[in-house]
Design an enzyme around this catalytic site. Structure first.
Site, PDB file in Angstrom:
ATOM      1  N   ARG A   1       0.822  -1.212   0.000  1.00 50.36           N
ATOM      2  CA  ARG A   1       0.000   0.000   0.000  1.00 50.36           C
ATOM      3  C   ARG A   1       0.859   1.266   0.000  1.00 50.36           C
ATOM      4  O   ARG A   1       0.498   2.268  -0.616  1.00 50.36           O
ATOM      5  CB  ARG A   1      -0.945  -0.001   1.199  1.00 50.36           C
ATOM      6  CG  ARG A   1      -2.055  -1.058   1.055  1.00 50.36           C
ATOM      7  CD  ARG A   1      -2.794  -1.242   2.358  1.00 50.36           C
ATOM      8  NE  ARG A   1      -3.269   0.028   2.874  1.00 50.36           N
ATOM      9  CZ  ARG A   1      -3.308   0.347   4.169  1.00 50.36           C
ATOM     10  NH1 ARG A   1      -2.905  -0.500   5.076  1.00 50.36           N
ATOM     11  NH2 ARG A   1      -3.752   1.512   4.548  1.00 50.36           N
TER      12      ARG A   1
ATOM     13  N   MET B   1     -12.705   4.146  -2.035  1.00 49.83           N
ATOM     14  CA  MET B   1     -12.937   3.060  -1.081  1.00 49.83           C
ATOM     15  C   MET B   1     -11.654   2.316  -0.695  1.00 49.83           C
ATOM     16  O   MET B   1     -11.653   1.104  -0.541  1.00 49.83           O
ATOM     17  CB  MET B   1     -13.969   2.073  -1.666  1.00 49.83           C
ATOM     18  CG  MET B   1     -15.271   2.710  -2.111  1.00 49.83           C
ATOM     19  SD  MET B   1     -16.020   3.729  -0.833  1.00 49.83           S
ATOM     20  CE  MET B   1     -16.792   2.432   0.126  1.00 49.83           C
TER      21      MET B   1
ATOM     22  N   LEU C   1      -6.168   5.365   2.977  1.00 48.96           N
ATOM     23  CA  LEU C   1      -4.918   6.043   2.621  1.00 48.96           C
ATOM     24  C   LEU C   1      -3.875   5.765   3.703  1.00 48.96           C
ATOM     25  O   LEU C   1      -4.181   5.771   4.898  1.00 48.96           O
ATOM     26  CB  LEU C   1      -5.165   7.548   2.485  1.00 48.96           C
ATOM     27  CG  LEU C   1      -6.071   7.937   1.304  1.00 48.96           C
ATOM     28  CD1 LEU C   1      -6.523   9.383   1.423  1.00 48.96           C
ATOM     29  CD2 LEU C   1      -5.354   7.700  -0.018  1.00 48.96           C
TER      30      LEU C   1
ATOM     31  N   HIS D   1     -18.374  11.698   4.008  1.00 48.70           N
ATOM     32  CA  HIS D   1     -18.815  10.447   4.637  1.00 48.70           C
ATOM     33  C   HIS D   1     -20.327  10.491   4.856  1.00 48.70           C
ATOM     34  O   HIS D   1     -20.841  11.487   5.375  1.00 48.70           O
ATOM     35  CB  HIS D   1     -18.080  10.255   5.969  1.00 48.70           C
ATOM     36  CG  HIS D   1     -18.437   8.973   6.645  1.00 48.70           C
ATOM     37  ND1 HIS D   1     -17.942   7.761   6.224  1.00 48.70           N
ATOM     38  CD2 HIS D   1     -19.275   8.701   7.666  1.00 48.70           C
ATOM     39  CE1 HIS D   1     -18.456   6.807   6.974  1.00 48.70           C
ATOM     40  NE2 HIS D   1     -19.267   7.344   7.862  1.00 48.70           N
TER      41      HIS D   1
ATOM     42  N   GLU E   1      -4.861   9.885   9.922  1.00 50.02           N
ATOM     43  CA  GLU E   1      -4.380   8.501   9.837  1.00 50.02           C
ATOM     44  C   GLU E   1      -5.457   7.473  10.210  1.00 50.02           C
ATOM     45  O   GLU E   1      -5.319   6.291   9.919  1.00 50.02           O
ATOM     46  CB  GLU E   1      -3.148   8.297  10.742  1.00 50.02           C
ATOM     47  CG  GLU E   1      -1.851   8.836  10.153  1.00 50.02           C
ATOM     48  CD  GLU E   1      -1.686  10.357  10.284  1.00 50.02           C
ATOM     49  OE1 GLU E   1      -2.618  11.041  10.780  1.00 50.02           O
ATOM     50  OE2 GLU E   1      -0.620  10.847   9.873  1.00 50.02           O
TER      51      GLU E   1
ATOM     52  N   ASP F   1     -11.986   7.684   9.024  1.00 49.30           N
ATOM     53  CA  ASP F   1     -13.052   8.688   9.198  1.00 49.30           C
ATOM     54  C   ASP F   1     -12.965   9.428  10.535  1.00 49.30           C
ATOM     55  O   ASP F   1     -13.990   9.753  11.145  1.00 49.30           O
ATOM     56  CB  ASP F   1     -14.440   8.026   9.032  1.00 49.30           C
ATOM     57  CG  ASP F   1     -14.606   7.386   7.666  1.00 49.30           C
ATOM     58  OD1 ASP F   1     -14.138   7.964   6.682  1.00 49.30           O
ATOM     59  OD2 ASP F   1     -15.208   6.292   7.586  1.00 49.30           O
TER      60      ASP F   1
HETATM   61  C1  GRF Z   1     -20.974   8.464  -1.094  1.00 48.93           C
HETATM   62  O1  GRF Z   1     -22.079   8.020  -0.358  1.00 48.93           O
HETATM   63  C2  GRF Z   1     -19.892   8.966  -0.168  1.00 48.93           C
HETATM   64  O2  GRF Z   1     -20.379   9.537   0.988  1.00 48.93           O
HETATM   65  C3  GRF Z   1     -19.130   7.709   0.163  1.00 48.93           C
HETATM   66  O3  GRF Z   1     -19.141   6.955  -1.029  1.00 48.93           O
HETATM   67  C4  GRF Z   1     -20.275   7.327  -1.823  1.00 48.93           C
HETATM   68  C5  GRF Z   1     -19.738   7.731  -3.161  1.00 48.93           C
HETATM   69  O4  GRF Z   1     -20.733   8.039  -4.086  1.00 48.93           O
HETATM   70  N1  GRF Z   1     -17.819   8.035   0.665  1.00 48.93           N
HETATM   71  P1  GRF Z   1     -20.330   8.731  -5.450  1.00 48.93           P
HETATM   72  O5  GRF Z   1     -19.291   7.837  -6.135  1.00 48.93           O
HETATM   73  O6  GRF Z   1     -19.788  10.084  -5.149  1.00 48.93           O
HETATM   74  O7  GRF Z   1     -21.592   8.789  -6.249  1.00 48.93           O
END
Ligand code: GRF
Length: 203
Positions: free
Chosen positions: A67, A92, A95, A111, A144, A147
């Protein structure tokens, strides 16, 4: 004030990316579009970025030993295109500290829950199944942890009688599309001041 270059990390459909890019192109955000990087080959966000005339990169995690090495490549690309701000728009992948250190207080994430409740994935579902009456979304700087970084903005969304995870998620997404561009706008206007874990919005 110099226009900030805003680049993006995305893994999926890219609706948050699209909204921010539209605000930049429409002049509501005093910035320039940089690049978009995805860790997923089939991310819709990659095509959207090309439509916006941006450079879009699929960087395959399988091509890297670990990573840290992957994130070093991301840092290299982002620096090559003079990135001031990184927006994690549905990215997703966690980092690494290497990345967070390189862009300290210059990575914004959106988030879909009211942090610090329900961090991690499927946050809307976690909140719904927990039975909360209010959820929402949070924009924050990435640190780090998962969320856990300093909160920039939040918006509350009520859970309705006979609500569904899909219905709640859609209403939260609508707020994300308001909160994320506004947070990026404040950053580009140099209105965000971070003290410890508290973000002050300057007048
Ligand atoms: C969103 O719900 C965001 O809050 C989360 O992932 C989703 C991404 O949606 N982190 P998009 O790809 O921006 O449509």
């Amino acid at each position: 004030m110099r226009k900030k270059t805003v680049s993006f990390l995305a893994s999926g459909r890219g609706s948050n990316f699209r909204v921010v890019a539209e605000h930049v192109l429409g002049g509501n955000i005093h910035g320039k579009l940089g690049i978009l990087i995805s860790n997923k080959k089939d991310a819709q966000a990659l095509e959207l970025a090309v439509d916006f005339g941006m450079k879009a990169f699929f960087v395959d995690p399988a091509d890297f030993r670990d990573r840290d090495e992957y994130d070093r490549e991301l840092i290299r690309l982002l620096r090559e295109y003079k990135t001031d701000l990184v927006v994690a728009a549905g990215y997703m992948k966690i980092l690494t500290p290497v990345f967070v250190t390189a862009f300290r207080h210059r990575i914004i994430n959106i988030h879909p829950a009211l942090l610090p409740s329900f961090p991690g994935t499927h946050a809307q579902e976690q909140a719904f199944n927990y039975g909360v009456k209010i959820s929402g979304c949070t924009s924050h700087f990435i640190d780090e942890g998962t969320d856990t970084g300093p909160i920039i903005m939040q918006a509350a969304v009520p859970v309705l009688e006979n609500d569904t995870i899909e219905g709640l998620s859609a209403r939260i997404l609508k707020e994300e599309h308001r909160v994320l561009p506004e947070s990026v706008r404040l950053f580009c206007d140099e209105k965000l001041e971070v003290k410890g874990r508290v973000v002050r919005i300057k007048k």
